[in-house]
Design an enzyme around this catalytic site. Structure first.
Site, PDB file in Angstrom:
ATOM      1  CB  SER A   1       1.862   5.928  13.876  1.00 11.57           C
ATOM      2  OG  SER A   1       2.705   5.092  13.140  1.00 11.57           O
TER       3      SER A   1
ATOM      4  CE1 TYR B   1       5.174  10.208  13.311  1.00  8.11           C
ATOM      5  CE2 TYR B   1       5.443   7.853  12.949  1.00  8.11           C
ATOM      6  CZ  TYR B   1       4.647   8.981  12.938  1.00  8.11           C
ATOM      7  OH  TYR B   1       3.345   8.886  12.548  1.00  8.11           O
TER       8      TYR B   1
ATOM      9  CE  LYS C   1       2.152  10.963  15.372  1.00 10.59           C
ATOM     10  NZ  LYS C   1       1.082  11.940  15.262  1.00 10.59           N
TER      11      LYS C   1
END
Ligand code: UDP
Length: 334
Positions: A118, A142, A146
């Site tokens: 992302s 988050y 990643k």
């Protein structure tokens, strides 16, 4: 042994579109999904296995039954706000389980993975458009999960000869309603589905901040149609098959649209004016996130074909209406 590709999280939003793209290219697609985050979708072009991505027994069965050419790894928790509240489950689900998956892959000599990363790995933009050399300083757990997996992939590539493609998505959007595929998250936090819901039901839409240093004061994002995004995965896979060189690559369009622009197009598509309320800025939102697409163009000769804003919103609207009709039909039947 039959050749196949394994897609974790293949019943989710981007995963399901990618399984379709892979099936159209003639690959035998095996999906592994626990259906915790995804709607129960009909995926007749794939073989669906219901289970956990860190279930070693199940993974061993899959890897013994098929010659897995590559793993497409989508299964992850994605809600940024939740990741701040529950980092433990995010690290467990997104990082630890990925480590287990990679271990089983290596046990079976499966050494290709296409990872769903992302643009959140970059954190606050230091310049736009952002290329892959932009410093990585994710601001949310988050984004950090990643990036943690990206580090893992890098290290495994060096030590174990793993070939990986890490695709850093910008704003996935749109639908392929004609195949029963579209965006549906619980809870929904993304702009386009929220606008469609609110406008079609005559409810207020919220704009999170209109005092940013952008042309109209609202945040700018790079919206890429999920069908184009799916195609990027197929290209990354083919690249890994041909050359085993690993790559990290942005997937966006290079074009930014403000929240107000998206709103105007959505009103046009719905043929209805929105009731708008401007709210305070949402925590952690960057003013502008737009991808530099040079690497994508150079390596894949890739141009997004469905990512103009009107096509994105029109397809999302069609999917939204289709689901609404389905719900109404179900209600009548009950
Ligand atoms: N946004 C908004 N109203 C909403 C939902 C989102 O103004 O109801 C804004 C959000 O602040 C961001 C942009 O729309 O600037 C895109 O948000 P989304 O959650 O779709 O994607 P993100 O870029 O956060 O991944």
């Amino acid at each position: 042994m039959k050749k196949a590709v394994l897609v974790t999280g293949g019943a989710g939003y981007i995963g399901s579109h990618t399984t379709l793209a892979l099936a159209i290219e003639g690959y035998h697609v095996v999906i592994l999904d626990d259906f915790s985050q995804s709607q129960t979708v009909d995926l007749p072009w794939a073989e669906v296995m219901h289970g956990d991505i860190a279930d070693v027994v199940l993974l061993n069965i899959i890897f013994k039954r098929y010659e897995i050419q590559a793993v497409f790894h989508f299964a992850a928790f994605i809600e940024v706000g939740e990741s701040v509240k529950r980092p433990r489950s995010f690290y467990d689900n997104n990082v630890s389980k990925t480590a287990t998956l990679l271990a089983v892959m290596l046990d079976h000599d499966v050494r290709r993975i296409i990872f769903s990363s992302s643009c959140a790995v970059y954190g606050a933009p230091q310049y736009v458009p952002m290329d892959e050399f932009h410093p990585t300083a994710p601001v949310s757990p988050y984004g950090r999960t990643k990036l943690a997996v990206e580090f893992m992939l890098q290290d495994y590539a060096r030590a174990y000869g793993l070939g990986y493609a890490s695709l850093r998505y910008f704003n996935a959007s749109g639908a392929q309603w004609e195949h029963g595929l579209g965006e549906q998250h619980t809870p929904e936090t993304h702009l386009i589905p929220l606008l469609l819901d609110a406008i079609t039901q005559g409810r207020e839409v919220y704009i999170f901040g209109d005092d940013y240093a952008t042309l109209d004061g609202t945040c700018v994002r790079d919206y890429v149609h999920v069908r184009d995004l799916a195609q990027a995965h197929v290209l990354a896979f083919k690249q890994l098959l041909n050359k085993s060189e690993s790559l990290v690559i942005n997937v966006g369009t290079g074009v930014g649209h403000s929240v107000r622009e998206v709103l105007a197009v959505t009103e046009h598509v719905c043929r209805r004016a929105a009731k708008v309320q401007v709210m305070p800025r949402r925590l952690g939102d960057a003013p502008v996130l737009v991808s530099n697409t040079q690497r994508m163009q150079e390596i894949f000769c890739w141009q997004p074909e469905h990512s103009d804003l009107m096509t994105i919103v029109t397809s999302a609207y069609a999917w939204h209406q289709q689901r609404r009709q389905e719900r109404q039909a179900l209600h009548v039947t009950l």
